[in-house]
Design an enzyme around this catalytic site. Sequence first.
Site, mmCIF file in Angstrom:
data_model
loop_
_atom_site.group_PDB
_atom_site.id
_atom_site.type_symbol
_atom_site.label_atom_id
_atom_site.label_comp_id
_atom_site.label_asym_id
_atom_site.label_seq_id
_atom_site.Cartn_x
_atom_site.Cartn_y
_atom_site.Cartn_z
ATOM 1 N N HIS A 131 0.164 40.368 47.014
ATOM 2 C CA HIS A 131 -0.584 39.394 47.814
ATOM 3 C C HIS A 131 -0.445 37.961 47.311
ATOM 4 C CE1 HIS A 131 -4.119 37.114 49.186
ATOM 5 N NE2 HIS A 131 -4.076 37.879 50.257
ATOM 6 N N HIS A 170 -7.025 48.182 53.777
ATOM 7 C CA HIS A 170 -6.535 46.835 53.453
ATOM 8 C C HIS A 170 -5.809 46.863 52.115
ATOM 9 C CE1 HIS A 170 -7.673 42.469 52.297
ATOM 10 N NE2 HIS A 170 -6.757 42.395 53.253
#
Length: 245
Positions: free
Chosen positions: A52, A10
């Site tokens: 992100h 991830h």
Amino acid sequence: MWPYPRIIAHRGGGSLAPENTLEAFQRGFNSGFRAVEFDVMLTKDLVPVVIHDEEFGRTIRGDGRVSDFLADDLLKLDAGSWFAGQFAHSRVPTYRKVLEFCTQHDIWMNVEIKPARGFEALTGEVVAEATREFYQNTNYELPLISSFNLDALSVARPILPDFPFGVLFDQLPADWQQQLRRFDAVSLHTNHQYLNEQRVGDIKQAGCALCCYTVNDVIRAHNLLSWGVDALFTDNLTAIIADFV
Ligand code: G3P
Ligand code: MG
């Protein structure tokens, strides 16, 4: 049958290094990972970069927004010392740099289009165009393209008709099957916290692949896979790799 890796690092390298930096990708690779997920957003001058959060404060110190910064300026900022002092040199990488790194190292990718608010369709378009351009006339395995943002996906889909797509939902809406069909998606990506054996069985009955995030507990990972989950995203590369890879 799910033709892609089942365990996916991830944000590049999970918790081995600052998320979505080249150091994360390198450390994940060094640990044996050959599949990654990462997030792509646009700078003010429409350069796709791997990050992100649309606002500074967590992985980049101070105030600011990715969409207000030119790439040249954003790429100078420290994107690593929030994680540990030794990573103060880490920078936000461009999407292109990450594509180059992963294709050179034979790492499978799930590219998550992560638009800043107000830039949804534009991000879908620019990221898709950059992806098309990078892959044209190559033999590289195509990445799986996903997003929570359906506006971004609907712009990206026709630009990348041959690429596999996934649709991301935190919790599944009532029309999730319709959305999968709308994007001709190969996979449904969702938060594992809302899954149980029965729910996984029901979703799999619909005939799609099921991927879930972010699974950091080894026992939970085993359970999810045994219930029929096809792939999972993890930050806990060290423990998960010891068990699965
Ligand atoms: O793509 C799976 C996962 O990364 C979605 O959540 O917030 O970590 O991008 P997030
Ligand atoms: Mg993501």
